[in-house]
Design a protein around this motif. Structure first.
Motif, short mmCIF file in Angstrom:
data_model
loop_
_atom_site.label_atom_id
_atom_site.label_comp_id
_atom_site.label_asym_id
_atom_site.label_seq_id
_atom_site.Cartn_x
_atom_site.Cartn_y
_atom_site.Cartn_z
N ALA A 108 0.83 -1.22 -0.34
CA ALA A 108 0.30 -0.16 0.11
C ALA A 108 0.96 1.13 0.06
O ALA A 108 0.70 2.23 -0.95
N ARG A 109 1.84 1.08 1.07
CA ARG A 109 2.73 2.68 0.91
C ARG A 109 3.88 2.74 -0.75
O ARG A 109 3.16 3.99 -0.94
N GLU A 110 4.28 1.69 -1.06
CA GLU A 110 4.55 2.29 -2.20
C GLU A 110 3.91 2.06 -3.33
O GLU A 110 4.76 2.48 -4.69
N ASN A 111 2.82 1.72 -3.37
CA ASN A 111 1.69 1.88 -4.57
C ASN A 111 1.11 3.34 -4.16
O ASN A 111 0.00 3.52 -4.91
N ALA A 112 0.99 4.01 -2.69
CA ALA A 112 0.96 5.71 -2.87
C ALA A 112 -0.73 4.55 -2.25
O ALA A 112 -1.58 5.87 -3.23
N LEU A 113 -1.04 3.89 -1.69
CA LEU A 113 -2.27 3.32 -1.86
C LEU A 113 -3.42 3.54 -0.50
O LEU A 113 -2.31 3.43 1.03
N ASP A 114 -4.53 4.33 -0.31
CA ASP A 114 -5.13 4.56 1.45
C ASP A 114 -4.99 3.32 1.61
O ASP A 114 -5.18 2.05 0.84
N LEU A 115 -4.99 2.63 2.95
CA LEU A 115 -5.06 1.56 3.95
C LEU A 115 -6.02 1.56 4.81
O LEU A 115 -6.29 2.18 5.25
N SER A 116 -7.10 0.15 4.66
CA SER A 116 -7.94 0.13 6.03
C SER A 116 -7.77 -1.07 6.60
O SER A 116 -7.09 -1.84 5.84
N ILE A 117 -7.73 -1.12 7.88
CA ILE A 117 -7.54 -2.13 8.54
C ILE A 117 -9.01 -2.97 8.59
O ILE A 117 -9.48 -1.59 9.97
N ARG A 118 -9.59 -3.95 8.62
CA ARG A 118 -10.39 -4.48 8.97
C ARG A 118 -10.87 -5.93 9.91
O ARG A 118 -9.74 -7.20 9.44
N GLY A 119 -10.62 -6.21 11.21
CA GLY A 119 -10.88 -7.16 11.79
C GLY A 119 -11.84 -7.70 11.78
O GLY A 119 -12.21 -8.87 11.19
N GLY A 120 -13.40 -7.40 11.83
CA GLY A 120 -14.79 -7.42 11.99
C GLY A 120 -15.61 -7.48 11.24
O GLY A 120 -17.06 -8.36 10.71
N SER A 121 -15.11 -6.61 10.17
CA SER A 121 -16.51 -5.37 9.02
C SER A 121 -17.93 -5.76 9.57
O SER A 121 -18.85 -5.63 9.53
N HIS A 122 -17.46 -4.73 11.28
CA HIS A 122 -18.49 -4.70 11.77
C HIS A 122 -18.80 -2.51 12.52
O HIS A 122 -19.71 -2.89 12.74
N SER A 123 -18.01 -2.03 11.69
CA SER A 123 -17.86 -1.14 11.69
C SER A 123 -19.40 -0.09 10.91
O SER A 123 -19.07 -0.06 9.91
#
Length: 82
Positions: A59-74
Protein backbone atom coordinates in the motif's frame (compact mmCIF):
# COMPACT_ATOMS: atom_id res chain seq x y z
CA UNK A 1 12.45 1.86 -8.19
CA UNK A 2 9.43 -0.01 -9.60
CA UNK A 3 6.22 -0.28 -7.62
CA UNK A 4 5.32 -3.81 -6.52
CA UNK A 5 2.66 -5.47 -8.66
CA UNK A 6 -0.40 -7.41 -7.59
CA UNK A 7 1.34 -10.59 -8.77
CA UNK A 8 4.28 -9.80 -6.49
CA UNK A 9 1.91 -9.17 -3.58
CA UNK A 10 0.29 -12.54 -4.20
CA UNK A 11 3.68 -14.22 -4.41
CA UNK A 12 4.84 -12.69 -1.13
CA UNK A 13 1.66 -13.40 0.88
CA UNK A 14 0.68 -16.65 2.55
CA UNK A 15 -2.90 -15.46 2.93
CA UNK A 16 -5.47 -14.82 0.25
CA UNK A 17 -5.03 -11.73 -1.95
CA UNK A 18 -8.32 -10.79 -3.63
CA UNK A 19 -8.66 -8.31 -6.50
CA UNK A 20 -11.81 -7.02 -8.28
CA UNK A 21 -11.51 -9.65 -11.04
CA UNK A 22 -11.50 -12.54 -8.54
CA UNK A 23 -14.63 -14.58 -7.81
CA UNK A 24 -14.37 -13.93 -4.04
CA UNK A 25 -14.11 -10.14 -4.39
CA UNK A 26 -17.76 -9.21 -3.79
CA UNK A 27 -17.90 -11.26 -0.59
CA UNK A 28 -14.48 -10.05 0.58
CA UNK A 29 -15.28 -6.35 0.19
CA UNK A 30 -18.72 -6.56 1.84
CA UNK A 31 -19.08 -5.14 5.36
CA UNK A 32 -21.72 -5.57 8.06
CA UNK A 33 -23.47 -2.29 7.20
CA UNK A 34 -25.05 -2.93 3.80
CA UNK A 35 -25.30 0.82 3.15
CA UNK A 36 -21.51 0.97 2.82
CA UNK A 37 -20.44 0.12 -0.73
CA UNK A 38 -16.68 0.50 -1.04
CA UNK A 39 -14.52 -1.08 -3.71
CA UNK A 40 -10.91 -1.43 -2.58
CA UNK A 41 -8.23 -2.20 -5.16
CA UNK A 42 -7.22 -5.30 -3.22
CA UNK A 43 -8.25 -7.22 -0.10
CA UNK A 44 -5.53 -9.13 1.76
CA UNK A 45 -6.60 -11.82 4.21
CA UNK A 46 -3.41 -11.92 6.24
CA UNK A 47 -2.54 -15.13 8.05
CA UNK A 48 0.49 -13.83 9.95
CA UNK A 49 2.54 -10.76 10.80
CA UNK A 50 4.61 -11.11 7.64
CA UNK A 51 1.44 -10.83 5.53
CA UNK A 52 0.45 -7.66 7.38
CA UNK A 53 3.89 -6.17 6.77
CA UNK A 54 3.76 -7.16 3.10
CA UNK A 55 0.31 -5.57 2.66
CA UNK A 56 1.39 -2.36 4.39
CA UNK A 57 4.51 -2.12 2.24
CA UNK A 58 2.47 -2.75 -0.92
CA UNK A 59 0.00 0.00 0.00
CA UNK A 60 2.76 2.46 0.92
CA UNK A 61 4.85 1.81 -2.19
CA UNK A 62 1.77 2.15 -4.44
CA UNK A 63 0.45 5.25 -2.57
CA UNK A 64 -2.81 3.48 -1.69
CA UNK A 65 -5.12 4.26 1.21
CA UNK A 66 -5.06 1.44 3.75
CA UNK A 67 -7.84 0.21 6.01
CA UNK A 68 -7.59 -2.50 8.63
CA UNK A 69 -10.71 -4.58 9.09
CA UNK A 70 -11.10 -6.96 11.98
CA UNK A 71 -14.71 -8.02 12.05
CA UNK A 72 -16.36 -5.78 9.43
CA UNK A 73 -18.82 -4.42 12.00
CA UNK A 74 -17.99 -0.70 11.75
CA UNK A 75 -21.34 1.04 11.29
CA UNK A 76 -19.81 4.00 9.39
CA UNK A 77 -17.72 1.63 7.26
CA UNK A 78 -14.32 2.64 8.61
CA UNK A 79 -12.92 -0.84 7.96
CA UNK A 80 -12.72 -0.34 4.20
CA UNK A 81 -12.15 2.29 1.54
CA UNK A 82 -12.20 2.77 -2.22
Amino acid sequence: MAKPTLAELRGASRGQVIAPDDADYEAARRVYNGMIDRRPRVVVRAVDTADVMTAINYARENALDLSIRGGSHSVPGLGTND
